[in-house]
Every structure is written in C-alpha cells, then in structure tokens.
Design an enzyme around this catalytic site. Structure first.
Site, PDB file in Angstrom:
ATOM      1  N   ASP A   1     -10.036  -4.214  -5.898  1.00 55.23           N
ATOM      2  CA  ASP A   1      -9.398  -3.654  -4.969  1.00 55.23           C
ATOM      3  C   ASP A   1      -9.858  -2.176  -4.988  1.00 55.23           C
ATOM      4  O   ASP A   1      -9.728  -1.379  -5.928  1.00 55.23           O
ATOM      5  CB  ASP A   1      -7.745  -3.651  -4.899  1.00 55.23           C
ATOM      6  CG  ASP A   1      -7.107  -2.871  -3.963  1.00 55.23           C
ATOM      7  OD1 ASP A   1      -7.800  -2.415  -2.859  1.00 55.23           O
ATOM      8  OD2 ASP A   1      -5.842  -3.149  -3.647  1.00 55.23           O
TER       9      ASP A   1
ATOM     10  N   SER B   1       0.821  -1.242   0.031  1.00 45.91           N
ATOM     11  CA  SER B   1      -0.033  -0.184   0.083  1.00 45.91           C
ATOM     12  C   SER B   1       0.828   1.124  -0.150  1.00 45.91           C
ATOM     13  O   SER B   1       1.689   1.493  -1.022  1.00 45.91           O
ATOM     14  CB  SER B   1      -0.924  -0.110   1.193  1.00 45.91           C
ATOM     15  OG  SER B   1      -1.914   0.866   1.083  1.00 45.91           O
TER      16      SER B   1
ATOM     17  N   HIS C   1      -7.491  -5.384  -0.385  1.00 51.44           N
ATOM     18  CA  HIS C   1      -6.314  -4.701  -0.652  1.00 51.44           C
ATOM     19  C   HIS C   1      -5.050  -5.217   0.066  1.00 51.44           C
ATOM     20  O   HIS C   1      -4.115  -4.498   0.172  1.00 51.44           O
ATOM     21  CB  HIS C   1      -6.533  -3.183  -0.045  1.00 51.44           C
ATOM     22  CG  HIS C   1      -5.456  -2.147  -0.230  1.00 51.44           C
ATOM     23  ND1 HIS C   1      -5.031  -1.859  -1.410  1.00 51.44           N
ATOM     24  CD2 HIS C   1      -4.751  -1.495   0.806  1.00 51.44           C
ATOM     25  CE1 HIS C   1      -3.964  -0.827  -1.318  1.00 51.44           C
ATOM     26  NE2 HIS C   1      -3.844  -0.646  -0.130  1.00 51.44           N
TER      27      HIS C   1
END
Length: 267
Positions: free
Chosen positions: A217, A95, A245
């Site tokens: 996602d 991320s 995610h």
C-alpha cells in the site's frame, strides 16, 4: 431525519443485528463499500453515509471552517450515530476515516463500541524515526498539483492509490469518484487529510480495535500499520493478501470476512 438527509444515510441488513457503520475516505463516498455490503448485511445492520461535501450529501451544509480539521468529519459521524440512536456500534473507517473514527469514539463513547481501521495512517509525513511514507516535500508537491489541476491530479494519482495495475477498471473507478467531487471541497479535504497528525489521539483508544492493512500500500505502508498496532493496546493487526489502498474494492471478500470475524469476537 435532517442528519439522514444531510449525510445521505443508507441502512441495510437485519434491524436486530449488531450495527456496523461504514465510513469512506478522501475523494470517495459510500459507494466504495458496495462490494463488501452484501456479505456484511447478511448478519449485521449496516449503516452507510457520506460526509458533507461528498457523494449524495447536502453540499449546502459544507463549510471550509468546519471541514478544515478532522474534527468536522468526526462531528458528522457522531451526528449520524446520535440521530439513529446507535449504541456500541462498530465504526469501520477507511483511510483518513480510521482517524475520524478515533475522534468520534472519543466524543461519543456510548455510541461507538469498537473500531475497524482499514488502511489507517495517523500521519502521512515522515517525522524523525516515524515512517509515514512521504516526505514533507512529497506532500507539498502533491497538494500543489492537486490545487493547480485537480482533474489531472485525479487521473494520475487514483490508479497509483488503487494499485492493481492488472485491473485497470479499479483505477478508473477511483478516478471517477475523485473527479465527481467538487474541486474546491476536495482541496480542503486533501489538506485536512495529508497534513493531519493524529498520533497522540491513538493513545486514547480503549475500545476493541482491528487494524486492516494490505500487503502492499503506497499510501499506508506496513510500517504505519505496525505503528498504529503498537500505539493501541490490545489491538489486532491483520494483513490482507491484497495490494493498493482500497481493499474493499480490490479484495472485498477478504475485507468483509475480516470485519465479520472481528465483530463475531465481540459478542
């Protein structure tokens, strides 16, 4: 040894193997990698750490000034690599840590020799033809909700971020991780994450790079993966058969295999 204590560094795997550094995202800590570590540690020296303000890090070392920009997190990553005297490590960032890895590789090219970006997003807010997945109003409302009721926000958003509604235990785990984070620290990290724009930094990436995206996602849609792939010359884009995610939790075997295959190609 100070940095190892400050950032709660953990090292597993063969001492003479290629080095893989695993970096967590917002609201998480190194525990989020636990399902991928066993497979990676059979072949690689795996380094895990917590950013200051997260997990088992030294919270007294946190400052709002330092961690109000991604550069503060990149400095943590570089400090870990420097104290361990790593050279040409593979930095795996989940991320927001994917962009942290880009900055860390800029700052310490002798320490980081390759990047793996898991669910990366250089900018979360739509901008002209760029599709980040959120409008400015979306992000303003997200941050306002987080700042007014962090625990309530965590309970509502974590399952959405995780995806996989048929596996509610995954959403509960992410909720618990969010809720374990100090709300004041989380607010700063959230603003740093969701208001960041690292698109220009992608142009500086010259090391081998793997982009791992999930087929679905809500945080980093596939348009973003395509943008990152196009922005980094000779990068490799792999779409995992996974939703949500956090594929290191929802599809750990596929995630570990993709990372291992990439590292093997480097030698």
């Amino acid at each position: 040894m100070y940095i190892q204590r400050r950032n709660n560094v953990t090292i597993v795997g063969p001492a003479d193997g290629p080095v893989v550094v695993l970096a967590h995202g917002f609201g998480c800590d190194q525990n989020m990698w636990r399902l991928t570590v066993p497979a990676l540690a059979r072949r690689y020296r795996v380094v895990l750490f917590d950013y200051v303000g997260s997990g088992g890090s030294d919270l007294s070392a946190w400052s709002e000034e330092r961690y109000s920009s991604l550069d503060g997190y990149a400095r943590d990553a570089v400090a870990v690599c420097e104290e361990l005297r790593l050279r040409q490590a593979v930095f795996v960032g989940h991320s927001v840590s994917a962009m942290v890895g880009v900055l860390a590789a800029q700052a310490a090219p002798e320490r980081i020799g390759a990047l793996v970006m898991v669910g990366p997003s250089p900018r979360y807010i739509d901008d002209g033809d760029y599709r980040g997945g959120f409008s400015a109003q979306d992000i303003d409302e997200l941050l306002a909700s987080l700042e007014s009721n962090y625990l309530g926000w965590s309970s509502a958003m974590a399952p959405v971020i995780m995806g996989n509604p048929d596996r509610p235990e995954l959403g509960r785990e992410l909720t618990n991780s969010f809720c374990a984070t100090d709300p004041d620290i989380a607010r700063v990290f959230a603003r740093t994450t969701f208001l960041s724009d690292s698109r220009e930094d992608l142009k500086s990436v010259s090391v081998p790079t793997l982009i791992l995206e999930c087929s679905q996602d809500v945080i980093a849609p596939r348009e973003v993966g395509a943008f990152v792939h196009a922005a980094i010359p000779s990068s490799r884009l792999v779409t995992l058969d996974a939703t949500g995610h956090c594929p290191q939790l929802s599809a750990p075997q596929a995630t570990a295999e993709a990372i291992s295959d990439f590292v093997a190609r480097l030698s």
